[in-house]
Design a protein around this motif. Structure first.
Motif, PDB file in Angstrom:
ATOM      1  N   ALA A  71       0.764  -1.249   0.064  1.00  0.00           N
ATOM      2  CA  ALA A  71      -0.043   0.171   0.009  1.00  0.00           C
ATOM      3  C   ALA A  71       0.895   1.356  -0.039  1.00  0.00           C
ATOM      4  O   ALA A  71       0.228   2.506  -0.391  1.00  0.00           O
ATOM      5  CB  ALA A  71      -0.930   0.015   1.355  1.00  0.00           C
ATOM      6  N   GLU A  72       2.253   1.237   0.462  1.00  0.00           N
ATOM      7  CA  GLU A  72       2.940   2.274   0.604  1.00  0.00           C
ATOM      8  C   GLU A  72       3.143   3.026  -0.878  1.00  0.00           C
ATOM      9  O   GLU A  72       3.678   2.276  -1.849  1.00  0.00           O
ATOM     10  CB  GLU A  72       4.272   1.958   1.319  1.00  0.00           C
ATOM     11  CG  GLU A  72       4.096   1.758   2.633  1.00  0.00           C
ATOM     12  CD  GLU A  72       3.966   0.255   2.885  1.00  0.00           C
ATOM     13  OE1 GLU A  72       3.810  -0.712   1.822  1.00  0.00           O
ATOM     14  OE2 GLU A  72       3.682  -0.200   3.818  1.00  0.00           O
ATOM     15  N   PRO A  73       3.024   4.319  -0.827  1.00  0.00           N
ATOM     16  CA  PRO A  73       3.412   4.846  -2.261  1.00  0.00           C
ATOM     17  C   PRO A  73       4.883   4.738  -2.525  1.00  0.00           C
ATOM     18  O   PRO A  73       5.824   4.750  -1.599  1.00  0.00           O
ATOM     19  CB  PRO A  73       2.991   6.480  -2.194  1.00  0.00           C
ATOM     20  CG  PRO A  73       2.931   6.752  -0.588  1.00  0.00           C
ATOM     21  CD  PRO A  73       2.556   5.364  -0.095  1.00  0.00           C
ATOM     22  N   VAL A  74       5.233   4.828  -3.712  1.00  0.00           N
ATOM     23  CA  VAL A  74       6.755   4.624  -4.089  1.00  0.00           C
ATOM     24  C   VAL A  74       7.153   6.041  -4.794  1.00  0.00           C
ATOM     25  O   VAL A  74       6.627   6.482  -5.805  1.00  0.00           O
ATOM     26  CB  VAL A  74       7.111   3.490  -5.027  1.00  0.00           C
ATOM     27  CG1 VAL A  74       8.630   3.263  -5.112  1.00  0.00           C
ATOM     28  CG2 VAL A  74       6.486   2.157  -4.315  1.00  0.00           C
ATOM     29  N   GLU A  75       8.267   6.504  -4.360  1.00  0.00           N
ATOM     30  CA  GLU A  75       8.824   7.604  -5.061  1.00  0.00           C
ATOM     31  C   GLU A  75      10.319   7.137  -5.622  1.00  0.00           C
ATOM     32  O   GLU A  75      11.098   6.568  -4.892  1.00  0.00           O
ATOM     33  CB  GLU A  75       9.171   8.861  -3.873  1.00  0.00           C
ATOM     34  CG  GLU A  75       9.912  10.024  -4.727  1.00  0.00           C
ATOM     35  CD  GLU A  75      10.361  11.105  -3.861  1.00  0.00           C
ATOM     36  OE1 GLU A  75      11.054  11.962  -4.080  1.00  0.00           O
ATOM     37  OE2 GLU A  75       9.978  10.895  -2.682  1.00  0.00           O
ATOM     38  N   GLN A  76      10.373   7.535  -6.888  1.00  0.00           N
ATOM     39  CA  GLN A  76      11.721   7.165  -7.675  1.00  0.00           C
ATOM     40  C   GLN A  76      12.531   8.527  -7.551  1.00  0.00           C
ATOM     41  O   GLN A  76      11.937   9.461  -8.265  1.00  0.00           O
ATOM     42  CB  GLN A  76      11.417   6.556  -9.041  1.00  0.00           C
ATOM     43  CG  GLN A  76      12.859   6.228  -9.711  1.00  0.00           C
ATOM     44  CD  GLN A  76      12.759   5.707 -10.988  1.00  0.00           C
ATOM     45  OE1 GLN A  76      12.170   6.445 -11.790  1.00  0.00           O
ATOM     46  NE2 GLN A  76      13.044   4.415 -11.289  1.00  0.00           N
ATOM     47  N   VAL A  77      13.718   8.486  -7.188  1.00  0.00           N
ATOM     48  CA  VAL A  77      14.534   9.634  -6.954  1.00  0.00           C
ATOM     49  C   VAL A  77      15.424   9.396  -8.293  1.00  0.00           C
ATOM     50  O   VAL A  77      16.216   8.533  -8.441  1.00  0.00           O
ATOM     51  CB  VAL A  77      15.305   9.536  -5.955  1.00  0.00           C
ATOM     52  CG1 VAL A  77      16.398  10.951  -5.727  1.00  0.00           C
ATOM     53  CG2 VAL A  77      14.409   9.856  -4.491  1.00  0.00           C
ATOM     54  N   ALA A  78      15.324  10.396  -9.161  1.00  0.00           N
ATOM     55  CA  ALA A  78      16.408  10.657 -10.419  1.00  0.00           C
ATOM     56  C   ALA A  78      17.612  10.915  -9.986  1.00  0.00           C
ATOM     57  O   ALA A  78      18.136  11.614  -8.932  1.00  0.00           O
ATOM     58  CB  ALA A  78      15.775  11.438 -11.230  1.00  0.00           C
TER      59      ALA A  78
END
Length: 208
Positions: free
Chosen positions: A99-106
């Motif tokens: 359920a946790e949102p995922v952030e991709q760091v560029a």
């Protein structure tokens, strides 16, 4: 991975390839050592430690679901909720982690923050080295004195603590907590001329 909560687990072990770096550091937010296996993860960890909005974090909290089984770089708790962070090039952003949102760091974002990261990589060890030496009253006195932009050098001269490192550690910790700010750290190397100022929304009491 539904229901995963990184606050209740230890970091997963990461298999280190032969010749790969092992970077250890002490986390002021966690009160423990963290182990990171490359400079990208170290750089992102520095950014999280220096971010006042980060309440809690965990390195290598979990792996994504098969078939990709990607190692997640960080779990982060902020006032608005928790999220998982994956650095670009680790794996496909469309991974399954519950359920946790995922952030991709560029990688470009980390590169653009290079000066900020380099400065905090110097400042965090001072925060750690002085953490048991800083009187609580010194932090309050510092907040009162910084009613307008002040240089580190002027604060070290003005505040007598017997050790300039304790003054610096206090200032750096107030920056880390978001009670002071130093915008120039984003673009200039840390120096005695670095200016610190009150954080937006924080009105210091006048010095006595």
């Amino acid at each position: 991975m539904g229901g995963f909560d990184a606050r209740h687990v230890s970091p997963l072990p990461a298999t280190r390839t032969r010749g790969a770096r092992l970077i250890e550091a002490f986390s002021p937010k966690l009160g423990r050592r963290v182990t990171l296996h490359d400079h990208l993860a170290f750089s992102q960890w520095v950014r999280l430690e220096a971010d006042p909005s980060v309440i809690d974090l965990c390195e290598r909290p979990a792996r994504s679901a098969p078939p990709q089984s990607c190692l997640i770089d960080f779990w982060v708790q902020r006032p608005g909720g928790a999220q998982l962070i994956v650095l670009e090039s680790r794996c496909d952003i469309a991974l399954s982690v519950g359920a946790e949102p995922v952030e991709q760091v560029a990688l470009a974002e980390i590169a653009a923050a290079g000066q900020w990261i380099a400065n905090w990589a110097r400042m965090l060890p001072v925060v750690n080295a002085t953490r048991t030496l800083r009187p609580a009253a010194l932090a309050q006195a510092m907040l009162k004195r910084v009613s307008q932009p002040r240089s580190l050098a002027s604060l070290e001269r003005e505040v007598s603590s017997g050790d300039p490192a304790i003054v610096r550690g206090t200032v750096f910790d107030l920056l880390r907590q978001g009670l002071l700010r130093a915008p120039s750290l984003h673009v200039q190397p840390l120096s005695h001329h670095t200016l610190v100022e009150p954080a937006p929304g924080h009105v210091p009491e006048p010095a006595r």
